[in-house]
Design an enzyme around this catalytic site. Structure first.
Site, PDB file in Angstrom:
ATOM      1  N   HIS A   1       0.908  -1.067  -0.190  1.00 40.33           N
ATOM      2  CA  HIS A   1      -0.130  -0.045  -0.075  1.00 40.33           C
ATOM      3  C   HIS A   1       0.984   1.310  -0.156  1.00 40.33           C
ATOM      4  CE1 HIS A   1       0.879   1.108   4.436  1.00 40.33           C
ATOM      5  NE2 HIS A   1       0.669  -0.565   4.414  1.00 40.33           N
TER       6      HIS A   1
ATOM      7  N   CYS B   1       3.597  -4.777   6.819  1.00 43.81           N
ATOM      8  CA  CYS B   1       2.993  -4.379   5.551  1.00 43.81           C
ATOM      9  C   CYS B   1       4.277  -4.102   4.641  1.00 43.81           C
ATOM     10  CB  CYS B   1       1.944  -3.596   5.334  1.00 43.81           C
ATOM     11  SG  CYS B   1       0.539  -4.196   6.113  1.00 43.81           S
TER      12      CYS B   1
END
Length: 325
Positions: free
Chosen positions: A209, A223
């Protein structure tokens, strides 16, 4: 201007050789412009070599040494050279005004090429020739690569998990995606907003992301952080899973069904070496001669161990299908 500016970004991919500027963030808009300003046919991109440049001046004055560097980069034009060198600071945690006598830069032998010329990934991955699309994250060099039928399509920078919350290595697939999502790890009173989110490990909530990125080093809670241009591109390029509840384009709701078809394969590489703590070393040195550190890819993507039960289930299905064919 942009054709020469990108290669100038890569003048110092070697970490630890220059003055460090910790705690600063990538200028994502500027990096995006420079990373993707030039496009060539893959077969037409020449091979690039690398040379060390040591800041020096007979007076011992760092200002004069930087001026010599700017003139060299600008073909005699100091202002142009400084402009071409502007993004060196973002790729390797250096700021031009921090450079001092004795600092070492790594300069490419060719400027203004397609950014794939400077990729820390091979341009051709024969083991992935059967994959329409393959996405790779390498924790060692803190970079990602997208392959189409074995050819390098695009690459960029990442921040993976910090030393105490490392992104797990293994083989995955892209699952569901959402344009905008608030992290479930947000502390009380804060909202960590993630954009262009594409999940690849549903059980642990690990995605790629867009987010702010410290320059060059692992920083996330597991992440994979991307610059804006990369997050947008991957969001549109990669294929999500298909489940009995719909495709991954429906977002998290698609996880309520049984997986019918996996999304684009994702490899997370980099275990088996020292965890990255600080800027990655993108160059190897033989004496005073640098060479680009190119990621050593597995002979075939399926050699990478499965990272989830989803992968193990589909591995069994593939083996069963192969046995009966």
């Amino acid at each position: 201007m942009m054709r020469t500016a990108f290669a100038a970004l890569l003048l110092c991919l070697a970490s630890g050789a220059v003055a460090q500027s910790p705690g600063r963030l990538y200028d994502q808009e500027e990096i995006g412009e420079l990373l993707y300003g030039v496009r060539q046919e893959l077969a037409e991109i020449p091979e690039v070599g690398w040379n060390a440049y040591v800041l020096d001046h007979e007076t011992g004055n760092s200002i004069f040494a930087r001026a010599d560097l700017y003139r060299a980069a600008g073909d005699g034009d100091q202002s142009l050279g400084k402009e071409r060198l502007a993004m060196v600071q973002f790729l390797n945690r250096i700021y031009l005004n921090d450079l001092s006598i004795g600092d070492t830069l790594v300069l490419p032998t060719h400027l203004g090429l397609d950014p794939r010329a400077y990729a820390p990934f091979p341009r051709r991955y024969e083991g992935a020739a059967e994959f329409d699309k393959l996405f790779i994250i390498d924790k060692g060099v803190q970079a990602w690569a997208a392959y189409e039928n074995g050819d390098l399509e695009r690459w960029g920078l990442v921040n993976t998990g910090a030393i105490d919350s490392q992104t797990p290595a293994g083989r995955y697939n892209f699952n569901w995606k959402e344009l905008d999502r608030i992290s479930t790890l947000s502390p009380p009173g804060e909202r960590w907003r993630m954009r262009w989110v594409f999940n690849f490990y549903h059980e642990r909530g690990i995605h790629v992301h867009q987010y702010r990125m410290p320059i060059g080093e692992p920083a996330s809670h597991g992440c994979v952080r991307l610059i804006t241009d990369d997050a947008k591109w991957i969001y549109d390029w990669a294929e999500p899973w298909r489940t009995t509840a719909g495709t991954g384009a429906r977002g998290l709701a698609s996880a309520n069904g049984r997986v019918l078809e996996q999304g684009t394969t994702v490899l997370v590489l980099g275990d088996g070496e020292e965890p990255v703590d600080g800027p990655p070393a993108r160059f190897e040195w033989n004496g005073d001669k640098p060479s680009l550190r190119v990621v050593d890819l597995p002979a075939h993507p399926y050699e990478v161990p499965p990272g989830t039960d989803q992968q193990r289930t589909f591995d069994r299905k593939r083996r069963q299908a192969a046995a009966t064919s």
